[in-house]
Design an enzyme around this catalytic site. Structure first.
Site, PDB file in Angstrom:
ATOM      1  N   ALA A 145      98.686  87.263  -9.993  1.00 35.16           N
ATOM      2  CA  ALA A 145      97.800  87.911  -9.022  1.00 35.16           C
ATOM      3  C   ALA A 145      97.309  89.291  -9.472  1.00 35.16           C
ATOM      4  O   ALA A 145      96.198  89.694  -9.130  1.00 35.16           O
ATOM      5  CB  ALA A 145      98.521  88.034  -7.680  1.00 35.16           C
ATOM      6  N   PHE A 164      97.930  87.023  -2.327  1.00 33.14           N
ATOM      7  CA  PHE A 164      98.096  86.274  -1.075  1.00 33.14           C
ATOM      8  C   PHE A 164      99.216  86.858  -0.211  1.00 33.14           C
ATOM      9  O   PHE A 164      99.138  86.888   1.000  1.00 33.14           O
ATOM     10  CB  PHE A 164      98.463  84.821  -1.372  1.00 33.14           C
ATOM     11  CG  PHE A 164      97.293  83.961  -1.747  1.00 33.14           C
ATOM     12  CD1 PHE A 164      96.173  84.484  -2.358  1.00 33.14           C
ATOM     13  CD2 PHE A 164      97.331  82.596  -1.470  1.00 33.14           C
ATOM     14  CE1 PHE A 164      95.097  83.679  -2.710  1.00 33.14           C
ATOM     15  CE2 PHE A 164      96.259  81.773  -1.813  1.00 33.14           C
ATOM     16  CZ  PHE A 164      95.146  82.317  -2.432  1.00 33.14           C
ATOM     17  N   HIS A 172      98.513  76.313 -10.076  1.00 36.15           N
ATOM     18  CA  HIS A 172      98.361  76.201  -8.622  1.00 36.15           C
ATOM     19  C   HIS A 172      96.975  75.713  -8.223  1.00 36.15           C
ATOM     20  O   HIS A 172      96.532  75.903  -7.094  1.00 36.15           O
ATOM     21  CB  HIS A 172      98.685  77.550  -7.952  1.00 36.15           C
ATOM     22  CG  HIS A 172     100.095  78.022  -8.240  1.00 36.15           C
ATOM     23  ND1 HIS A 172     100.485  79.331  -8.120  1.00 36.15           N
ATOM     24  CD2 HIS A 172     101.201  77.346  -8.651  1.00 36.15           C
ATOM     25  CE1 HIS A 172     101.774  79.443  -8.451  1.00 36.15           C
ATOM     26  NE2 HIS A 172     102.224  78.255  -8.776  1.00 36.15           N
ATOM     27  N   CYS A 194      87.991  58.339  -3.224  1.00 35.26           N
ATOM     28  CA  CYS A 194      87.297  57.782  -4.392  1.00 35.26           C
ATOM     29  C   CYS A 194      87.378  58.691  -5.614  1.00 35.26           C
ATOM     30  O   CYS A 194      86.971  58.294  -6.704  1.00 35.26           O
ATOM     31  CB  CYS A 194      85.835  57.465  -4.066  1.00 35.26           C
ATOM     32  SG  CYS A 194      84.762  58.910  -3.930  1.00 35.26           S
TER      33      CYS A 194
END
Ligand code: ZN
Length: 260
Positions: free
Chosen positions: A29, A40, A126, A137
């Site tokens: 980060a 986060f 991540h 699909c």
């Protein structure tokens, strides 16, 4: 950090890079914060504005309200318009100099690719916020395409081909990590001879195993991070500075040494 100390460490790091054959850059980060993306987990980060318990994989699959919340988070919280910063460009410069095997990243912001590193050289443990995949699909959509539908008022866009559930390629809570990226990152870490940790405190697993694999196979370790990490004592060079400050200095020194 005193300027003379920083310069000396920058020189040591550049020397290691010049002499290494297989270099892995590992980012967390701290590399993204300078692009305006808050960690986060930190104050001001996403989890102060959204409740992480709403974003489990299970909830996403089974609850249409949960999916609406997730799209709101994706649109408002994930800073999909963020631009690469000097740290990203410096790492991309290493690649141009032939000094990068790959990037292993914990970040989901796709900024290494935006700075010019090919997709095939970036292993995202991540996932990422750039690609959106149909769970039925398998068709992939660019988020810019889905954003148009969100802006037009759709709360939970579905697949345009089969009406299946669309999911960002970000790894959710409770969702297994991408097997191939994890496998490839582990293998490459084990065969690297220089491993550079940038902007990670190395506390999130299994990502934090990567530098352990590297040093247990004999690689040297460089850490560039503002705070301490559990592996500081293993580092050949430890630089306590911002990624966007230290990395351009290091790459400049590498260029001077290789005559570019
Ligand atoms: Zn589909």
């Amino acid at each position: 950090m005193k300027e003379q100390d920083l310069n000396s460490l920058v020189n040591q790091a550049a020397e290691l890079i010049v002499n290494a054959q297989k270099i892995i850059v590992f980012t967390g980060a701290g590399v993204s914060t300078e692009s305006g993306i808050p960690d986060f987990r930190s104050p001001g980060g996403i989890w102060e504005r959204f409740d992480p318990r709403d974003f489990t994989y299970q909830k996403f699959l089974t609850d249409s309200e949960g999916r609406k919340k997730m799209w709101r988070l994706h649109r408002e919280g994930l800073m999909t318009d963020a631009k690469p910063n000097p740290a990203h460009y410096a790492i991309a410069e290493l690649d141009k100099l032939g000094k990068l095997d790959c990037v292993i990243t914990q970040n989901v912001d796709y900024l290494h690719q935006k700075a010019g590193i090919p997709d095939a050289k970036v292993f995202e443990l991540h996932g990422n916020n750039k690609w959106i995949k149909c769970l039925s699909c398998g068709r992939r959509y660019d988020f810019d395409h889905i954003r148009v539908r969100l802006n037009a008022g759709e709360e939970s866009p579905d697949c345009e081909v089969c009406r299946g559930i669309l999911k960002p390629e970000i790894v959710f809570f409770g969702e297994p990590l991408p097997v191939e990226a994890l496998h490839e990152a582990s293998q490459r870490s084990r065969s690297s001879d220089l491993f550079i940790v940038i902007g990670s405190t190395l506390v999130v697993y299994p990502a934090a195993y990567m530098p352990m694999y590297a040093i247990s196979s004999g690689a040297k370790l460089i850490i560039v991070n503002l705070s301490s990490t559990p592996m500081d004592q293993d580092a050949a060079v430890l630089i306590r500075a911002r990624a966007g400050e230290a990395m351009p200095l290091i790459v400049q020194q590498v260029k001077e040494r290789v005559g570019r």
